[in-house]
Design a protein around this motif. Structure first.
Motif, short mmCIF file in Angstrom:
data_model
loop_
_atom_site.label_atom_id
_atom_site.label_comp_id
_atom_site.label_asym_id
_atom_site.label_seq_id
_atom_site.Cartn_x
_atom_site.Cartn_y
_atom_site.Cartn_z
N GLU A 195 -3.23 -1.41 10.49
CA GLU A 195 -3.57 0.07 10.05
C GLU A 195 -4.23 0.88 11.05
O GLU A 195 -3.84 2.02 11.17
CB GLU A 195 -4.87 -0.29 9.04
CG GLU A 195 -4.36 -0.70 7.59
CD GLU A 195 -4.30 -2.33 7.70
OE1 GLU A 195 -3.39 -2.76 6.71
OE2 GLU A 195 -4.54 -3.08 8.52
N SER A 416 -3.63 -3.01 1.30
CA SER A 416 -2.83 -2.48 2.23
C SER A 416 -2.22 -1.09 1.87
O SER A 416 -2.15 -0.18 2.82
CB SER A 416 -1.81 -3.25 2.82
OG SER A 416 -1.36 -2.86 4.07
N ILE A 419 -4.51 1.90 1.72
CA ILE A 419 -5.07 2.27 3.12
C ILE A 419 -3.91 3.19 3.68
O ILE A 419 -4.13 4.18 4.17
CB ILE A 419 -5.11 0.90 4.15
CG1 ILE A 419 -6.47 0.29 3.56
CG2 ILE A 419 -5.34 1.49 5.41
CD1 ILE A 419 -6.66 -0.97 4.34
#
Length: 706
Positions: A195, A416, A419
């Motif tokens: 990320e 995920s 994000i």
């Protein structure tokens, strides 16, 4: 006499310098139009004229341009000779600024050819010179940072790249900042900080928007796509690969196109589209071979080896893999690429070379980078599962299979994905804010010009007392209206801010509820591994499916534009796929048929309906088709005469009367009755040619769009 000579020399030299500049100018025009051969002729003419008159600065400039043109023609050896000659001329002249420029150019070519140690030595010389131009020093930091990233010294890599970015930011030099963010993103991804790596890529894109550099843009899209592949987000990876290919083809960017084609080939292979993948893999191999990018060429060879393995062509796969192995060994890499190890392991498995396969599998398992890439870990789990199955270690094989399933489970990757969406949305917002800021600046300039015209008009109209009074009255009215408009704008901003805060709060609530349900689901999954009693295990798995059905609702709510409504068709499709996957149902054995209206329902209606459907489908799977019996399950959800009709049917063996008898009711039947009561629904069970359960729901709420 000396003064006369100098004046004569200056008069003679002026036309010569003008002629050199003219040749360089014509060469630059040819270069910009991509006529590189023609540009070379002009640059050589300029160099010959400069050396014949002893003009050192112009000789260096012309030779650097010759190296640049050869680079774009992918004649890297010729480019290296040109830059080396320019460096020797600059060294003799003692001009540290020109020496720095030449050594930087040499370092870039040496890096391209894989001679990283020599490139680093030259870059350190540039840093020590401190020639006064931070551009060359930042370029040197970039080369050294790139080197440390390649040899695995990631801390040093990050340090040098950040130093380069700091220098360029201070000098307001945007040219190299995007590239350094790219390398920084690659390094962080190698450390497993995916990320954070994506943040760096998007930060680089923000800088890149200030330029018009199609090569860098294509490279960025390819790098972001590669990161999404690492994160095992195949749809996003394919999206960015397509963007990169489109830009690279439109602008004839060979290197960028080769990288993007390679990425697209790997994504299509991962998606099971081997036939479509081949052309991309073959194109990438041909392009990398033409530009002599040895490391990337090795990766391309491994891609073709994996494709031949997929097609069962083991001998061809061995040829490609061996060629890649030879290439990687010639590069003297400190660490074998993970992709190469995985392809070798697949090849040994296909050849039945069990000892070599087990050794390679052990090497992969010990590699710390395996856990940094969900994509590579998924490929490793497939190999580990096959190996355990061959060795008849079924408990171990089941564990690997479960881990692979969890990686594939979209619910477990939802966080995920959230994000990623947030980061991309932040980048889009930054772009829009810049556009708004530019528009505001234009509006301010227009407003200033308008005020100036109004002032001129005001002075021209002053002619009498009556007109002056009238003008003052108009001005007062204008100011009153303007103040009123300002107050209205302020109130509108407050209202917009409050709405945004409430929307953010509502998203956060759904997000947290979804996360908590995921945790419960995960805990149930973990608990189920230790349960040996078949009925208890079945009960836990059914509970996990119920939790998943609720989690899907909140997952959709915080990701969609409508925060209070659920699209019934989309939700039921995902719910049924989840249940079928949980029970490992082959679609050829039990067919699923749905007939669902385009309805948007509120949460209080969607959750009970979801749990009822989950329960009825589960019962059909468990009891309607014993043994290997085939059949069909159908679901219908439609609005009819101010009621919502839910029907779940199967063509199985039918339901036992005792199953719906009050004393013999299961927990699931009791739960269905409880939710039916909550929804004010009449329900009936028909037991002919299978089982058909119909609910007439009178208490339901369509969601209001926000």
């Amino acid at each position: 006499m000396r003064i006369v000579f100098l004046c004569w020399f200056a008069l003679v030299s002026l036309p010569v310098v003008a002629q050199i500049d003219s040749s360089i100018t014509h060469g630059n025009r040819s270069f910009e139009s991509k006529a590189y051969e023609e540009a070379l002729q002009f640059y050589h003419a300029a160099y010959n004229e400069a050396t014949s008159t002893g003009n050192v600065d112009k000789s260096i400039e012309a030779m650097l341009l010759i190296g640049k043109a050869n680079t774009h023609l992918y004649r890297m050896d010729d480019a290296l000779k040109a830059y080396a000659l320019a460096d020797s001329i600059a060294t003799v002249s003692g001009n540290t600024l020109e020496m720095s420029r030449c050594k930087n150019a040499l370092a870039v070519i040496l890096t391209f050819q894989g001679h990283h140690n020599q490139a680093v030595e030259l870059s350190r010389e540039v840093i020590q010179m401190q020639a006064g131009d931070t551009t060359f020093v930042s370029d040197a930091y970039s080369v050294i940072g790139d080197y440390y990233g390649r040899v695995g010294n990631l801390d040093s890599c990050i340090y040098y790249l950040q130093e380069a970015i700091s220098l360029d930011s201070l000098s307001n030099n945007h040219r190299s900042i995007p590239f350094n963010y790219t390398r920084l993103g690659e390094t962080l991804a190698g450390m497993g900080h995916n990320e954070l790596a994506l943040k760096k890529y998007l930060a680089g894109l923000e800088w890149l928007d200030r330029e018009n550099d199609s090569f860098k843009m294509a490279t960025f899209y390819e790098r972001i796509g590669s990161l999404f592949l690492t994160m095992y987000n195949l749809p996003k990876s394919r999206e960015y690969a397509e963007r990169a290919i489109r830009i690279a083809r439109d602008h004839e960017l060979t290197t960028a196109l080769a990288q993007a084609e390679s990425l697209m080939g790997r994504v299509l292979m991962a998606q099971g589209q081997a036939d479509s993948a081949y052309s991309h893999l073959a194109n990438a191999h041909e392009l990398f071979q033409s530009i002599n990018r040895k490391f990337n060429l090795g990766m391309a060879k491994d891609g073709l080896a994996e494709w031949h393995l997929k097609k069962g062509q083991i001998d061809e796969a061995e040829v490609w893999n061996t060629s890649a192995d030879t290439l990687f060994q010639s590069l003297e890499l400190q660490k074998t690429p993970m992709n190469h190890l995985l392809v070798q392991a697949k090849l040994f498995y296909a050849q039945g070379k069990w000892t070599a396969f087990e050794e390679k599998l052990s090497m992969i398992r010990r590699d710390s980078s395996l856990n940094n890439s969900p994509y590579d870990r998924r490929r490793y789990l497939d190999l580990a599962y096959q190996h355990s199955k061959v060795r008849k270690r079924y408990d171990e094989a089941l564990l690997y299979l479960e881990q692979a399933r969890e990686l594939d489970d979209s619910l477990f990757r939802a966080e995920s994905a959230y994000i990623i969406e947030e980061l991309e949305a932040r980048y889009d917002r930054a772009q829009k804010e810049r556009e708004i800021a530019e528009l505001d600046t234009k509006n301010e300039l227009q407003s200033i010009k308008l005020n100036q015209r109004n002032t001129q008009l005001l002075w021209s109209l002053i002619g009498g007392g009556v007109m002056l009074v009238l003008l003052l009255f108009i001005l007062l009215q204008y100011r009153t209206i303007k103040q009123r408009n300002i107050r209205v704008q302020e109130q509108n901003q407050i209202i917009s801010r409050n709405l945004a805060e409430k929307e953010l709060l509502l998203r956060e609530i759904h997000h947290r509820v979804k996360n908590n349900l995921q945790i419960v689901s995960s805990l149930l999954s973990i608990q189920s591994r230790e349960i040996t009693d078949k009925k208890a295990l079945e009960a836990v798995n059914e509970s996990r499916n119920r939790v998943k059905s609720m989690a899907l609702i909140h997952q959709d709510l915080y990701r969609d534009d409508n925060l209070i409504g659920i699209n019934a068709k989309s939700y039921i499709d995902k719910l049924t796929r989840s249940v079928f996957s949980s029970y490992r149902i082959d679609e050829h054995r039990i067919n699923l048929k749905t007939q669902i209206d385009q309805l948007t329902l509120d949460v209080d209606t969607s959750i009970p309906i979801g749990l009822i459907i989950n329960e009825l489908i589960t019962n059909s799977i468990k009891y309607a088709f014993p043994g290997e019996r085939t059949g069909e399950i159908s679901i219908r959800l439609q609005e009819e005469q101010n009621a919502l009709v839910l029907e779940v049917a199967d063509d199985g063996v039918g339901i036992s009367p005792a199953a719906t008898d009050r004393e013999g009711e299961s927990f699931g039947i009791k739960m269905i009755k409880a939710f039916a009561s909550k929804l004010d629904a009449q329900w009936q069970v028909q037991n002919a040619n299978g089982t058909r359960v119909t609910l007439q729901i009178h208490k339901y709420k369509p969601a209001v769009s926000v």
